[in-house]
Design a protein around this motif. Structure first.
Motif, short mmCIF file in Angstrom:
data_model
loop_
_atom_site.label_atom_id
_atom_site.label_comp_id
_atom_site.label_asym_id
_atom_site.label_seq_id
_atom_site.Cartn_x
_atom_site.Cartn_y
_atom_site.Cartn_z
N UNK A 1 0.82 -1.21 0.00
CA UNK A 1 0.00 0.00 0.00
C UNK A 1 0.86 1.27 0.00
N UNK A 2 1.94 1.28 0.75
CA UNK A 2 2.82 2.45 0.75
C UNK A 2 3.47 2.67 -0.61
N UNK A 3 3.93 1.59 -1.24
CA UNK A 3 4.58 1.77 -2.53
C UNK A 3 3.58 2.16 -3.62
N UNK A 4 2.36 1.63 -3.57
CA UNK A 4 1.35 2.06 -4.54
C UNK A 4 0.94 3.50 -4.30
N UNK A 5 0.83 3.89 -3.05
CA UNK A 5 0.51 5.28 -2.74
C UNK A 5 1.62 6.20 -3.26
N UNK A 6 2.86 5.79 -3.02
CA UNK A 6 3.98 6.59 -3.50
C UNK A 6 4.04 6.67 -5.01
N UNK B 1 2.62 10.78 -5.54
CA UNK B 1 3.77 11.64 -5.30
C UNK B 1 4.45 11.99 -6.62
N UNK B 2 5.36 12.90 -6.55
CA UNK B 2 6.09 13.28 -7.76
C UNK B 2 7.46 12.60 -7.81
N UNK B 3 7.59 11.49 -7.14
CA UNK B 3 8.83 10.71 -7.15
C UNK B 3 9.04 10.17 -8.56
N UNK C 1 6.24 0.55 -8.46
CA UNK C 1 5.32 -0.46 -8.97
C UNK C 1 5.92 -1.87 -8.84
N UNK C 2 7.21 -1.99 -9.11
CA UNK C 2 7.88 -3.29 -8.96
C UNK C 2 7.90 -3.70 -7.50
N UNK C 3 8.17 -2.76 -6.61
CA UNK C 3 8.16 -3.06 -5.17
C UNK C 3 6.77 -3.51 -4.72
N UNK C 4 5.74 -2.86 -5.23
CA UNK C 4 4.37 -3.25 -4.89
C UNK C 4 4.07 -4.66 -5.39
N UNK C 5 4.49 -4.97 -6.60
CA UNK C 5 4.24 -6.30 -7.16
C UNK C 5 4.98 -7.38 -6.38
#
Length: 79
Positions: free
Chosen positions: A34-39, A43-45, A52-56
């Protein structure tokens, strides 16, 4: 009567083992997802692909843990 107590004790062992280790790991994977998808979405990161890879990876790890815990509980019930 003794058979019922034995089955009840086995069920308690399975649920205590699942609740202590696997649920915490599963919740951490969901939290990371959830944090990585939110990011990635809000965000403008710039390297959004990384998020997206981290979320997957976190979501797939959560699914693996869920199936592993289910398999383990089925093995304990048959023993």
């Amino acid at each position: 009567m003794q058979i019922n107590e034995k089955v009840y004790n086995q069920e308690n062992d399975v649920t205590s083992e699942i609740s202590s280790k696997h649920v915490i790991g599963f919740m951490l994977c969901i939290l990371i997802t959830s944090f990585s998808l939110w990011g990635a979405m809000y965000t403008s990161y710039t390297p959004k692909l990384l998020l997206y890879v981290l979320a997957a990876v976190a979501f797939s790890q959560a699914i693996i843990q869920l199936f592993h815990a289910q398999k383990r509980s089925e093995e304990k019930q048959t023993v």
